[in-house]
Design an enzyme around this catalytic site. Sequence first.
Site, PDB file in Angstrom:
ATOM      1  N   ASP A 114       0.532   6.584   5.994  1.00 26.59           N
ATOM      2  CA  ASP A 114       1.691   5.700   5.949  1.00 26.59           C
ATOM      3  C   ASP A 114       1.437   4.418   4.858  1.00 26.59           C
ATOM      4  O   ASP A 114       0.534   3.891   5.169  1.00 26.59           O
ATOM      5  CB  ASP A 114       2.257   5.081   7.243  1.00 26.59           C
ATOM      6  CG  ASP A 114       3.260   4.378   7.349  1.00 26.59           C
ATOM      7  OD1 ASP A 114       4.414   5.183   6.991  1.00 26.59           O
ATOM      8  OD2 ASP A 114       3.569   3.221   7.158  1.00 26.59           O
ATOM      9  N   GLU A 162       1.358   8.542   1.523  1.00 27.00           N
ATOM     10  CA  GLU A 162       2.725   8.120   1.004  1.00 27.00           C
ATOM     11  C   GLU A 162       2.665   6.985   0.003  1.00 27.00           C
ATOM     12  O   GLU A 162       2.152   5.721   0.545  1.00 27.00           O
ATOM     13  CB  GLU A 162       3.528   7.351   2.280  1.00 27.00           C
ATOM     14  CG  GLU A 162       5.167   7.067   2.044  1.00 27.00           C
ATOM     15  CD  GLU A 162       5.445   5.986   2.850  1.00 27.00           C
ATOM     16  OE1 GLU A 162       6.543   5.780   2.981  1.00 27.00           O
ATOM     17  OE2 GLU A 162       4.753   5.061   3.545  1.00 27.00           O
TER      18      GLU A 162
HETATM   19  C1  GLC Z   1       6.949   4.185   5.639  1.00 29.22           C
HETATM   20  C2  GLC Z   1       7.700   4.912   6.661  1.00 29.22           C
HETATM   21  C3  GLC Z   1       8.745   4.192   7.316  1.00 29.22           C
HETATM   22  C4  GLC Z   1       8.394   2.937   8.103  1.00 29.22           C
HETATM   23  C5  GLC Z   1       7.402   2.077   6.873  1.00 29.22           C
HETATM   24  C6  GLC Z   1       6.461   1.168   7.784  1.00 29.22           C
HETATM   25  O1  GLC Z   1       7.506   3.862   4.703  1.00 29.22           O
HETATM   26  O2  GLC Z   1       8.105   6.241   6.169  1.00 29.22           O
HETATM   27  O3  GLC Z   1       9.544   4.956   8.105  1.00 29.22           O
HETATM   28  O4  GLC Z   1       9.230   2.225   8.251  1.00 29.22           O
HETATM   29  O5  GLC Z   1       6.470   2.854   6.482  1.00 29.22           O
HETATM   30  O6  GLC Z   1       5.516   1.542   8.470  1.00 29.22           O
END
Ligand code: GLC
Length: 575
Positions: A242, A296
């Site tokens: 993440d 991500e």
């Molecule tokens: C990422 C996740 C999202 C979350 C954020 C903070 O972007 O996909 O759902 O709110 O991180 O952890």
Amino acid sequence: MLQTSLTEMSPSVDEDVPSFVNTATAVVDAVNPSSDDPDWWRSAVIYQIYIRSFADGDGDGTGDIAGVRSRLGYLRDLGVDAIWFTPWYASPLADGGYDVSDYRAIHPAFGDLEQAEALIRDALALGIRTIIDVVPNHISDQHPWFQEALAAGPGSPERERFWFRDGLGPNGDEMPNHWISNFQGDTWTRTTNPDGSAGQWYLHLFTPEQPDLNWNHPGVRAEHEDVLRFWFDRGVAGVRIDSAALLVKDAALPELSENPGPGEHPNTDRDELHEIYRSWRGVADSYPGTRMLVGEIWLPDIERFAKYLRRDELHTAFNFDFMARPWDAEKLRESIDATLAAHAPVNAPSTWVLSNHDVTRPVTRYGRDDSSFAFASKRFGTPVDLELGERRARAAALLTAALPGALYIYQGDELGLPEVEDLPLDQLQDPMHFRSNGVDPGRDGCRVPLPWSGSAPGLGFGPEGAAAPWLPQPASWQKLAVEEQEADQSSMLRLYREALRIRTASPELHGPEFAWIASPDGVLSFSRGDRFVSVTNLSSAPIDLPDHAKILISSAGLVSGRLPPDSSAWLQTQQ
Ligand code: GLC
């Protein structure tokens, strides 16, 4: 749901296209990659499970591991190679589980560790690998580390794991800097000392319930590597990381400059991150089989993005550039070219993503005048043509499934679920909505529990007698339920199943071969190997298909042998 079956369109449809899906060629024994295939991740189909909303096994209205286990047959029939779970750990759910209070425990509403282990085993027995989500940038404010830091007070080693700072100004009541949160608003919250006086501030790039960790601290690094081992030991095949580009901060915490150079942003894409991921890769590579790391990473600079995918770092990262583009042939072509070009030098496969639990569902997005995606432009009441959106989402499903690399499918996209845009305001839960002062509808609309059966209460989300799903499902979803779509040859679900079956069975779709084919304006045609061609018509007129021996599948019926606007077809070019 707009159904484009050949039977409905009979007068204008070519007789020589035997059916909307040519099952004679599409049905080839589905082969799941064997468990010892080291390259399984390079062209895997990965299905994202937002666990709260997939299936409710115990009847409390919230999805859980028992629900997923009861639906593994559905995932096998869909033809996915792996499932990625959004966080399922102990958490106060201030941000849907992205606020983890214990990585080694499952949230009681979702099940327990034993069930998670059983799920990983059961899924693998069906050829489906499990990927978990790790959230290294921040933890929950209820995590023992943060509670200990609050109790230990300023200057303590416990506070070193976070970014605690004294405030500025004579009374310390001004924030240490003015970074803007990814969820809008401030990135600093002031603490209260045990005696009730105002204390230090702490940094949170997201909500105050998600304090940022200090990645310069060796204990923070060691703990995360241990978490990786904890889950790899339990058989997980991969980890989704993440907010992977945010972990490292410039320790001086300077204000944002207008145009920071590469690696100079104080909290994004800092060069020190690469060393962290090299170390994670070492942990992953110490396990048998390939344990995949997927980041991500939202970065506008695709060259910088590709640096994370060097041989000894992450295996892949989500390709959000493609996802954010509007339904426009030139813009999509440009993104595909840039993506392939940036990945080639590091020999990493691209990923193709149409949506996830954070963004507007494709059926809705592609039905808007502006079909691009940007968090900042989400608004209540944006007009949408759902029939058009569904047509394009069907075409996009074939387009993305034909591109080289890994494919991510967010739960419910295979059912063509639209974004739910009229959830009662008092049921919204997403902090993005609240932190925008109600301007941004937030992300609840893409997180509504799945419909399994149109005739059952709660659309079959839970067992008989279950509590109502945690977010209400629209009545119009009856016809989108799995049971209904299984019975309808022209449904989105059947389209996805057939497409994935062809993809699994076609060796040329697993390699890197890709070449554009000259085509009219507004059309994306490309070959994969010397037998397979994918055509997507984004223009406003029907087009002739290139020479072919067979149509393997099309997202809409042909009209007098021509591919209509907003549709895709896969062709076999030689017998
Ligand atoms: C990422 C996740 C999202 C979350 C954020 C903070 O972007 O996909 O759902 O709110 O991180 O952890």
